[in-house]
Write an enzyme that holds these catalytic residues in place. Structure first.
Site, PDB file in Angstrom:
ATOM      1  N   GLU A  37     -34.283  25.896 -51.396  1.00 43.16           N
ATOM      2  CA  GLU A  37     -35.834  26.038 -51.304  1.00 43.16           C
ATOM      3  C   GLU A  37     -36.487  26.804 -52.610  1.00 43.16           C
ATOM      4  O   GLU A  37     -36.597  27.759 -52.551  1.00 43.16           O
ATOM      5  CB  GLU A  37     -36.535  26.635 -49.988  1.00 43.16           C
ATOM      6  CG  GLU A  37     -37.925  26.214 -49.791  1.00 43.16           C
ATOM      7  CD  GLU A  37     -38.440  26.876 -48.490  1.00 43.16           C
ATOM      8  OE1 GLU A  37     -39.690  26.560 -48.186  1.00 43.16           O
ATOM      9  OE2 GLU A  37     -37.926  27.673 -48.265  1.00 43.16           O
ATOM     10  N   ALA A  63     -44.023  32.601 -50.301  1.00 44.22           N
ATOM     11  CA  ALA A  63     -43.409  33.910 -50.304  1.00 44.22           C
ATOM     12  C   ALA A  63     -42.107  33.636 -51.497  1.00 44.22           C
ATOM     13  O   ALA A  63     -40.939  34.543 -51.595  1.00 44.22           O
ATOM     14  CB  ALA A  63     -42.606  34.102 -49.081  1.00 44.22           C
ATOM     15  N   ASN A 103     -47.641  23.482 -44.360  1.00 45.27           N
ATOM     16  CA  ASN A 103     -47.536  24.781 -45.093  1.00 45.27           C
ATOM     17  C   ASN A 103     -47.316  24.422 -46.841  1.00 45.27           C
ATOM     18  O   ASN A 103     -46.377  23.771 -46.851  1.00 45.27           O
ATOM     19  CB  ASN A 103     -46.671  25.541 -44.234  1.00 45.27           C
ATOM     20  CG  ASN A 103     -47.071  25.733 -42.752  1.00 45.27           C
ATOM     21  OD1 ASN A 103     -46.281  25.409 -42.054  1.00 45.27           O
ATOM     22  ND2 ASN A 103     -48.085  26.481 -42.624  1.00 45.27           N
ATOM     23  N   ALA A 104     -47.984  25.360 -47.453  1.00 38.80           N
ATOM     24  CA  ALA A 104     -47.536  25.345 -48.746  1.00 38.80           C
ATOM     25  C   ALA A 104     -47.916  23.971 -49.470  1.00 38.80           C
ATOM     26  O   ALA A 104     -46.861  23.476 -50.304  1.00 38.80           O
ATOM     27  CB  ALA A 104     -46.145  25.708 -49.133  1.00 38.80           C
ATOM     28  N   ASP A 161     -44.176  27.922 -34.136  1.00 38.56           N
ATOM     29  CA  ASP A 161     -44.257  29.282 -33.632  1.00 38.56           C
ATOM     30  C   ASP A 161     -45.637  29.957 -33.390  1.00 38.56           C
ATOM     31  O   ASP A 161     -45.702  31.066 -32.983  1.00 38.56           O
ATOM     32  CB  ASP A 161     -43.724  30.074 -34.884  1.00 38.56           C
ATOM     33  CG  ASP A 161     -44.375  30.217 -36.257  1.00 38.56           C
ATOM     34  OD1 ASP A 161     -45.275  29.614 -36.235  1.00 38.56           O
ATOM     35  OD2 ASP A 161     -43.974  31.071 -37.038  1.00 38.56           O
ATOM     36  N   ASP A 205     -37.331  28.109 -40.200  1.00 41.00           N
ATOM     37  CA  ASP A 205     -37.597  28.776 -41.435  1.00 41.00           C
ATOM     38  C   ASP A 205     -37.709  30.090 -40.882  1.00 41.00           C
ATOM     39  O   ASP A 205     -38.155  30.872 -41.719  1.00 41.00           O
ATOM     40  CB  ASP A 205     -39.258  28.465 -41.689  1.00 41.00           C
ATOM     41  CG  ASP A 205     -39.551  28.757 -43.136  1.00 41.00           C
ATOM     42  OD1 ASP A 205     -38.641  29.053 -43.975  1.00 41.00           O
ATOM     43  OD2 ASP A 205     -40.604  28.875 -43.238  1.00 41.00           O
TER      44      ASP A 205
END
Length: 375
Positions: free
Chosen positions: A122, A133, A212-213, A241, A267
């Site tokens: 990734e 991150a 996400n992202a 989550d 993740d």
């Protein structure tokens, strides 16, 4: 040695039925309805589902796959195994080519032993605008030559690459990865709808943690989400989550992609299974508070502390899925992504005896891998 599990509610692709299954030499040899022939090991009416398959996992129990530390990687795998994940892909994060090659070489030993199902890069070929991150100072444009070097370090165990399709050199790198039998995922991307389609046409078949992202859905600029959801060649990852994605958007993605193109992932990062505190994800410091992992600097979400059993349970309780549907997106669909659906991912005669026993509240009570009880 033969073992029969009886008095079970067995979740198969054909539905849920009360019955029994027999295991010999690590594989399922019979599945039947009603009372088991002979003396069986009673499960007291508990559910049996296939072992979970997690294709995006950075660690747990204090172990972080990006470090390449084999002992701690074993701790991480054991933690997730106790929560029902019988197949784990080790995901790395952005680093220098030397760091990535060293971690890859080390983790390849664990793949040789069958501990992990492969290695997922990734980064580092992701967007600075959507890096989350990942260390922005180490991001770089995709290089087919550099990626081939990393594949070589993995000795056949590099299984997936996450890449931003809009970057210079991305399409050539995607084609190189596909030629190396590496699955390509689009993610951490600022791509347009059209650029995302270009990436899919070049060979990408997975969406890294959809929503996400990446740019969000727009009615005039649909962006990558629309392109990834509408293409039947693409499997979309979802982090279920309660933090990464609102349940309504999870349901929307599922309605668009269906069970056959939806894969639950964790993740998870090294803090999974531990308490709140400060941890590392690659070179980035992460603070975990109330189970939510965020970068110390900037506050971006930094992976999760999710386990697949929780994701499965939330798929039923929050997404409104049946046990059969939840089992497909937690096990069979990710197994298909890895090309392992003939071996794992569902309870069927001839497949490996990787299974999870759940009580009426869908909490794990026992885990079996290849016919041996883990817990």
């Amino acid at each position: 040695m033969s073992l029969t599990l009886s008095d079970a509610r067995i979740v198969t692709p054909a539905g849920v039925h009360e019955g029994w299954l027999t295991i010999e030499d690590g594989r399922i040899t019979h599945i039947g309805q009603g009372s088991a022939p002979g003396q069986g090991h009673s499960l007291g009416g508990r559910h049996v589902v296939p072992g979970f398959v997690d294709i995006h996992n950075h660690g747990g129990a204090g172990g972080s796959f990006p470090t390449g530390d084999q002992a701690r990687a074993r701790d991480a795998v054991a933690l997730h195994l106790a929560h029902g994940t019988t197949t784990t892909m080790a995901s790395l994060v952005t680093g220098s080519v030397e760091e990535l090659a060293a971690a890859t070489s080390s983790l390849a030993d664990l793949a040789d032993d069958g501990l992990i199902a492969g290695i997922h890069f990734e980064g580092p070929y992701i967007s600075k605008a959507r890096c989350g991150a990942h260390n922005p100072t180490m991001l770089r444009d995709p290089s087919p030559e550099e990626f081939s070097r990393l594949v070589k370090a993995g000795r056949g165990h590099v299984r997936m690459l996450t890449i931003a399709a809009e970057l210079p050199g991305a399409l050539d790198t995607i084609r190189t990865a596909v030629a190396e039998n590496v699955i390509v995922a689009l993610g951490h991307t600022d791509a347009s709808y059209e650029q995302t389609i270009d990436g899919i046409e070049a060979g990408a078949t997975v969406a890294t943690h959809l929503y996400n992202a990446m740019p969000q859905l727009g009615h005039r600029a649909p962006g990558p989400i629309a392109a990834l959801l509408e293409d039947p060649r693409v499997t979309v990852e979802l982090v279920n989550d309660g933090v990464h994605v609102h349940s309504a958007m999870l349901r929307l993605a599922y309605k668009a992609a269906g069970a056959g193109r939806t894969a639950l992932i964790t993740d998870a990062m090294g803090a999974t299974g531990l308490g709140d505190g400060t941890y590392m994800l690659g070179s980035m410091a992460v603070n975990v508070a109330d189970g939510v992992a965020r970068l110390v600097e900037g506050g971006s979400i930094a992976g999760s502390t999710l386990t697949m059993d929780v994701a499965f349970r939330r798929a039923v309780e929050e997404m409104g899925l049946s046990l059969q549907e939840a089992a497909e997106i937690a096990s069979l669909t990710p197994a298909r992504v890895l090309g392992l659906a003939h071996e794992i991912g569902s309870l069927a005669v001839g497949k490996r005896a990787d299974l999870v026993v759940l009580d009426d509240t869908l909490v794990v009570t026992h885990v079996m891998k290849q016919g041996s009880w883990i817990s």
